[in-house]
Design a protein around this motif. Sequence first.
Motif, short mmCIF file in Angstrom:
data_model
loop_
_atom_site.label_atom_id
_atom_site.label_comp_id
_atom_site.label_asym_id
_atom_site.label_seq_id
_atom_site.Cartn_x
_atom_site.Cartn_y
_atom_site.Cartn_z
N PRO A 82 0.67 -1.13 0.50
CA PRO A 82 0.34 -0.06 0.10
C PRO A 82 0.99 1.16 -0.29
O PRO A 82 0.43 2.06 -0.59
N GLU A 85 0.30 4.58 -2.80
CA GLU A 85 0.54 5.86 -2.17
C GLU A 85 1.68 6.83 -2.86
O GLU A 85 1.22 7.52 -3.38
N VAL A 114 -8.02 -2.82 -3.10
CA VAL A 114 -8.76 -2.86 -2.78
C VAL A 114 -7.66 -1.09 -2.45
O VAL A 114 -7.43 -0.28 -1.94
N TYR A 115 -6.24 -1.68 -2.35
CA TYR A 115 -5.29 -0.57 -2.32
C TYR A 115 -5.08 0.54 -3.23
O TYR A 115 -5.25 1.51 -3.37
N THR A 140 -7.99 1.24 -5.38
CA THR A 140 -8.79 1.82 -4.99
C THR A 140 -9.21 2.94 -4.22
O THR A 140 -9.54 4.59 -4.28
N GLN A 141 -8.34 2.85 -3.33
CA GLN A 141 -8.30 3.47 -2.04
C GLN A 141 -7.66 4.45 -2.87
O GLN A 141 -7.75 5.18 -1.91
N ALA A 142 -6.20 5.14 -3.26
CA ALA A 142 -5.31 6.15 -3.76
C ALA A 142 -6.02 6.86 -4.69
O ALA A 142 -6.09 7.61 -4.32
N LEU A 196 -9.33 6.55 -4.74
CA LEU A 196 -10.05 7.37 -4.16
C LEU A 196 -9.72 8.98 -3.60
O LEU A 196 -10.64 9.83 -2.99
N THR A 197 -9.18 8.14 -2.98
CA THR A 197 -8.24 9.53 -2.02
C THR A 197 -8.41 10.87 -2.83
O THR A 197 -8.39 11.72 -2.01
N ARG A 208 -11.41 12.34 -4.55
CA ARG A 208 -12.46 13.28 -3.58
C ARG A 208 -12.14 14.68 -3.15
O ARG A 208 -12.92 15.59 -3.01
N LEU A 263 -18.80 -0.43 -1.48
CA LEU A 263 -17.85 0.39 -1.82
C LEU A 263 -19.19 1.98 -2.37
O LEU A 263 -18.84 2.93 -1.88
N GLU A 266 -21.00 4.05 -0.20
CA GLU A 266 -20.25 4.79 0.63
C GLU A 266 -20.19 6.12 -0.23
O GLU A 266 -19.67 7.32 0.45
#
Length: 332
Positions: A64, A68, A116-117, A119-121, A123-124, A127, A164, A167
């Motif tokens: 992760p 990032e 997941v990682y 997608t998280q990077a 979306l951060t 957003r 997701l 959310e």
Amino acid sequence: MPQQVAVVTGAGAGIGRATARTLARAGCDVALIGRDRARLDDAAAELAGLHIRTVVICADVADPDAIERAADDIESALGPITLWVNCAGASVTGQLVTLPADEIRRATEVTYLGTVYGTQAALTRMRRRGYGTVVNLDALALPRPLRSIESGARAAIRAFTESLRPEILHDGDRIHVALVHLPAINTPRFSWTRNHTGKRLRPSGPVYEPEIAAEAISRAAFGRHRDVWVGLSGVAGWLAGQFAPSLRDRRLSTHAYSGQLEKNAAESDAPDSLFEPVPGAYAAHGRFDAISRKAMPPLVTTTIRTAIGAAVLLAGGGAILAALRRRAHTPA
């Protein structure tokens, strides 16, 4: 609309490489993430004549922190990320009782946690601006024996994606999350999957070229489809699982083994990409060009599949009602 900046993981070969080409031809600047620098550079060189910008990032999607850092480097080089496509995956094939725990963990981390990682990077960063698109892959139209680990990871990706979406709706962001459901695709993965079967691996069912998967990914992203199924095999598998799961299981127990394995024995020292990339000039295509389908199959979207399911349910309900009426009018 700002310039589209697309990130593709697993971009050195297979579906990721074909997707990078398709998005570049659509005018996107493209960031290519993968583990093999030589293949990434080769993929970037293919895009050089398309008048778009590229950046190459060597990173393991299961890390992760690396993802990032990759996202920060991409935005510094190309600008705000507007599209992120999670194509990277890894697999181990064989009966569950034969699989070492570290291989199960690694395959799950790359395929599921890598998604997941990523997608998280994405979306951060999306957003902060309130818009963007993420595309995830469900690469198994039908769960198959010998591929329980990948089947589990893809099921986790489906549930993750569905969890997701509300959310994002809750927060009011204009971020779209799409899921593309793929049949067998002719990529190099069959040559470098960790294999405990003793036989060479082959795709089963209809086999399509990676460019078809890339086109479906592009349509899911730019058409803002919630789900896209490539071909009808995925819909057929879904219907079988809904209405005849025991029959489906019995058929898979007798036909799926031979469908996934060649008669030839696998090389005992064949390299695989589970923990380290396999060196070599691999690109988008695997070794099954002779049997793969080149024509674009039907692309079934969520709306169409819902209509099919409703029609089947109505037909089944009608048949049950007709049977009950006949029983009611049959003399005792």
